[in-house]
Design a protein around this motif. Structure first.
Motif, PDB file in Angstrom:
ATOM      1  N   ARG A  71       0.806  -1.118   0.054  1.00 23.42           N
ATOM      2  CA  ARG A  71       0.010  -0.025   0.132  1.00 23.42           C
ATOM      3  C   ARG A  71       0.970   1.106   0.092  1.00 23.42           C
ATOM      4  NH1 ARG A  71      -2.189  -1.720   5.856  1.00 23.42           N
ATOM      5  NH2 ARG A  71      -0.655  -0.988   7.343  1.00 23.42           N
ATOM      6  N   ASP A  72       0.211   2.106  -0.601  1.00 27.39           N
ATOM      7  CA  ASP A  72       0.854   3.667  -0.957  1.00 27.39           C
ATOM      8  C   ASP A  72       2.251   3.521  -0.924  1.00 27.39           C
ATOM      9  OD1 ASP A  72      -1.643   4.528   0.155  1.00 27.39           O
ATOM     10  OD2 ASP A  72      -0.864   4.232   2.529  1.00 27.39           O
ATOM     11  N   CYS A  73       2.599   2.917  -2.357  1.00 26.28           N
ATOM     12  CA  CYS A  73       3.889   3.018  -2.777  1.00 26.28           C
ATOM     13  C   CYS A  73       3.832   3.549  -4.134  1.00 26.28           C
ATOM     14  CB  CYS A  73       4.176   1.445  -3.217  1.00 26.28           C
ATOM     15  SG  CYS A  73       4.450   0.743  -1.577  1.00 26.28           S
ATOM     16  N   ARG A  74       4.900   4.016  -4.787  1.00 22.73           N
ATOM     17  CA  ARG A  74       5.408   4.651  -6.072  1.00 22.73           C
ATOM     18  C   ARG A  74       6.330   4.027  -6.743  1.00 22.73           C
ATOM     19  NH1 ARG A  74       3.835   9.207  -8.826  1.00 22.73           N
ATOM     20  NH2 ARG A  74       5.446  10.006 -10.080  1.00 22.73           N
ATOM     21  N   PHE A  75       5.771   3.937  -8.252  1.00 22.61           N
ATOM     22  CA  PHE A  75       6.668   3.256  -9.303  1.00 22.61           C
ATOM     23  C   PHE A  75       7.245   4.375 -10.011  1.00 22.61           C
ATOM     24  CE2 PHE A  75       5.509  -1.431  -8.847  1.00 22.61           C
ATOM     25  CZ  PHE A  75       4.721  -1.328  -7.769  1.00 22.61           C
ATOM     26  N   THR A  78       0.624   4.463  -6.996  1.00 21.54           N
ATOM     27  CA  THR A  78       0.939   5.503  -8.353  1.00 21.54           C
ATOM     28  C   THR A  78       2.149   5.083  -9.135  1.00 21.54           C
ATOM     29  OG1 THR A  78       2.125   7.112  -7.023  1.00 21.54           O
ATOM     30  CG2 THR A  78      -0.039   7.271  -7.085  1.00 21.54           C
ATOM     31  N   MET A  79       2.041   5.113 -10.472  1.00 22.09           N
ATOM     32  CA  MET A  79       3.095   4.641 -11.364  1.00 22.09           C
ATOM     33  C   MET A  79       3.113   5.717 -12.346  1.00 22.09           C
ATOM     34  SD  MET A  79       2.212   0.546 -12.211  1.00 22.09           S
ATOM     35  CE  MET A  79       1.654  -0.511 -10.776  1.00 22.09           C
ATOM     36  N   VAL A 101      -5.494   2.632  -7.787  1.00 18.55           N
ATOM     37  CA  VAL A 101      -4.232   2.615  -8.556  1.00 18.55           C
ATOM     38  C   VAL A 101      -4.021   3.378  -9.752  1.00 18.55           C
ATOM     39  CG1 VAL A 101      -2.815   1.249 -10.040  1.00 18.55           C
ATOM     40  CG2 VAL A 101      -3.786   0.202  -8.132  1.00 18.55           C
ATOM     41  N   ALA A 102      -3.216   4.304  -9.861  1.00 25.46           N
ATOM     42  CA  ALA A 102      -3.078   5.323 -10.947  1.00 25.46           C
ATOM     43  C   ALA A 102      -2.076   5.090 -11.741  1.00 25.46           C
ATOM     44  CB  ALA A 102      -3.339   6.514 -10.246  1.00 25.46           C
ATOM     45  N   VAL A 143      -9.397   2.303 -10.592  1.00 26.68           N
ATOM     46  CA  VAL A 143      -8.082   2.130 -11.314  1.00 26.68           C
ATOM     47  C   VAL A 143      -8.055   2.952 -12.434  1.00 26.68           C
ATOM     48  CG1 VAL A 143      -6.772   0.565 -12.476  1.00 26.68           C
ATOM     49  CG2 VAL A 143      -7.649  -0.277 -10.189  1.00 26.68           C
ATOM     50  N   ARG A 144      -6.896   3.749 -12.701  1.00 24.53           N
ATOM     51  CA  ARG A 144      -7.025   4.367 -13.925  1.00 24.53           C
ATOM     52  C   ARG A 144      -5.567   4.198 -14.399  1.00 24.53           C
ATOM     53  NH1 ARG A 144      -4.947  10.179 -15.202  1.00 24.53           N
ATOM     54  NH2 ARG A 144      -5.764  10.805 -17.115  1.00 24.53           N
ATOM     55  N   LEU A 145      -5.605   3.630 -15.759  1.00 28.36           N
ATOM     56  CA  LEU A 145      -4.397   3.394 -16.531  1.00 28.36           C
ATOM     57  C   LEU A 145      -4.328   4.181 -17.810  1.00 28.36           C
ATOM     58  CD1 LEU A 145      -4.741  -0.433 -15.934  1.00 28.36           C
ATOM     59  CD2 LEU A 145      -3.548   1.223 -14.668  1.00 28.36           C
ATOM     60  N   VAL A 146      -3.273   4.793 -18.144  1.00 25.30           N
ATOM     61  CA  VAL A 146      -3.335   5.716 -19.252  1.00 25.30           C
ATOM     62  C   VAL A 146      -1.990   5.147 -20.071  1.00 25.30           C
ATOM     63  CG1 VAL A 146      -2.865   8.024 -20.133  1.00 25.30           C
ATOM     64  CG2 VAL A 146      -3.950   7.557 -17.928  1.00 25.30           C
ATOM     65  N   TYR A 147      -2.479   4.881 -21.151  1.00 23.46           N
ATOM     66  CA  TYR A 147      -1.559   4.094 -22.159  1.00 23.46           C
ATOM     67  C   TYR A 147      -0.964   5.065 -23.623  1.00 23.46           C
ATOM     68  CZ  TYR A 147      -2.742  -0.287 -20.137  1.00 23.46           C
ATOM     69  OH  TYR A 147      -3.116  -0.880 -19.083  1.00 23.46           O
TER      70      TYR A 147
END
Length: 477
Positions: free
Chosen positions: A309-313, A338-339, A374-375, A403-407
């Motif tokens: 939890r609460d980690c950043r990539f 968050t990534m 997740v973003a 969840v939001r994923l932007v490609y």
């Protein structure tokens, strides 16, 4: 911290960066252990060392402006402790199978700690080592390495006899209890900056690691907490949970929390100096730079009750949950992730059948996974978030929520028409399937997948559909 403080200089350490100080340090540790425990202090200085042998009840305190430097047998008089004789190494590689050939190691110990705010400099360690001795050799390496020559493979995986006298881990702990690692920095930690195997009761907090292979590896551990760490690993995984056969039996990794950590794949050394370089594009496996938090690939035992939890990539491969060697991954809670600049798939759930283990090793299970909040942006457009089981072995009960994923976009109609092979026994990596037929989420051989407030977007047009399913039950809200 224990009350009794023993200064390594009182036992002959010089801290001048030229004298080999490991004998003096080991004398200080032995004296503290004989007195019932204590703190072994490294005051300001540079302590050039071969293997340091921990003892129960000991804290190593690396003071401000103190550096423990790993000596290099090619340039300094001495060698690291030899790898343990008789280690199995059948179902995991050399690095996972040995602990004593390290800068700092401990085995069967209680109540130990390493604390900062100083630094461990692993310049004299090697990142290399031979692979597993498993006779089938199926799925030993990522498919991205298929085009490499034998000479190139040998350079990464030297013969075992070449490892004698070398150190290939900064810190290695085996079957210890009550371990704390906090407030220090590791630079170039070898194959593993930290390898904890069979450890029960582990607290890792506020570490900075910038290294040339794995960062923190937790193998067959119980009751572990990793927090407030920043780990930069362009060439391999940053924080990874495993359940290998290194202890001679399948053991679970369970009751683990990873929180408030940042994992990255910036150029080596540029996290520590603040430059955050982006010149390196590929890792040694010839996929894009690594970083990331992962469960697997070593998965003989189970994974239970895991919280991330609460980690950043940042400039990193995405989150991966992989079981391919017979173990079960279940009851995993992931939230607040968050990534940015994701170098493969943002989420990768894989149930495979490499079955690297003793005769009779079967196919495991992957179930009861909760992923929320997740973003991810800047995702490599080739690889959708993937949930991929096998016929007759479905991934079960997975929830994606908020969840939001932007490609990047750009997929073609030909990409949309692809039907990737099963590759049941291949090494698990998002790139193993090639370009996915969906741009956002690809689900195959799964049951009970629930989507709640999931947004899949592209920065430029993409001819693939957002979601593709095959032999899967997916329900959306």
């Amino acid at each position: 911290m224990n009350g009794r403080i023993l200064d390594v200089r009182s036992y002959g350490a010089r801290g001048d960066g030229r004298t080999i100080d490991s004998d003096a340090v080991n004398r200080a540790i032995a004296a503290a252990a004989a007195a019932g425990g204590g703190t072994v202090l490294f005051p300001a200085g540079r302590y050039l060392c071969f293997s340091i042998r921990l003892a129960s009840g000991i804290t190593l305190l690396i003071d401000r402006d103190a550096v423990m430097e790993a000596a290099d047998p090619a340039h300094h008089d001495g060698r690291y402790d030899l790898p343990e004789p008789g280690a199995a190494q059948l179902y995991q590689d050399f690095g996972h199978s040995h602990w004593r050939n390290s800068l700092i190691w401990g085995e069967d110990l209680d109540g130990i700690a390493i604390a900062g705010p100083g630094r461990i400099d692993g310049t004299g360690l090697t990142r290399d080592g031979p692979g597993a001795r498993w006779r089938r050799q199926t799925g030993e390496r990522p498919l991205s390495m298929a085009g490499m020559s034998e000479a190139e493979i040998r350079a990464l995986e030297p013969a075992a006899e070449r490892m004698n006298g070398l150190g290939n881990k900064a810190i290695a702990l085996k079957n210890c209890r009550g371990v704390a690692l906090r407030d220090f920095t590791i630079w170039k930690g070898g194959h593993f900056a930290i390898l904890a195997t069979g450890v029960d009761g582990l607290a890792i907090d506020n570490l900075r690691i910038d290294t040339d292979r794995d960062g923190i590896d937790l193998d067959c551990v119980r009751n572990a907490h990793v927090s407030n760490c920043r780990v930069n690993t362009p060439n391999d995984d940053a924080i990874v949970l495993k359940s290998s056969f290194a202890l001679g039996a399948a053991r679970a990794t369970e009751n683990v929390v990873v929180e408030h950590c940042t994992v990255t794949g910036f150029d080596l050394g540029t996290m520590l100096d603040g430059r955050f370089g982006r010149t390196q594009d590929l890792a040694p496996d010839r996929d894009r730079v690594t970083g990331r938090i992962k469960l697997g690939t070593e998965s003989n035992g189970d994974f239970r009750n895991i919280v991330i939890r609460d980690c950043r990539f940042e400039r990193s491969r995405g989150l991966a949950l992989e079981t391919v060697d017979g173990g079960t991954i279940e009851d995993v809670e992931i939230s607040g992730i968050t990534m940015a600049e994701v170098t493969t798939a943002p989420l990768f759930l894989r149930l495979g059948a490499r079955r690297r283990g003793p005769e009779g090793t079967g196919t495991g299970a992957l179930r009861r996974i909760r992923i929320r909040d997740v973003a991810a942006t800047g995702i490599d457009p080739r690889f959708a978030a993937t949930i991929a089981g096998l016929p007759g072995h479905d991934i079960e009960d997975v929830t994606l929520r908020d969840v939001r994923l932007v490609y990047g976009g750009g997929g073609t109609a030909q990409d949309a028409a692809r039907s990737p092979p099963l590759l049941a026994d291949a090494y698990p990596e998002p790139s193993m399937f090639g370009v996915t037929p969906a741009f956002g989420l690809w689900v195959r051989h799964a049951r009970g997948v629930r989507l709640k407030d999931v947004r899949l977007e592209t920065e430029t047009p993409d001819a693939r559909p957002a979601i593709v399913t095959e032999d899967a039950e997916v329900a959306g809200e």
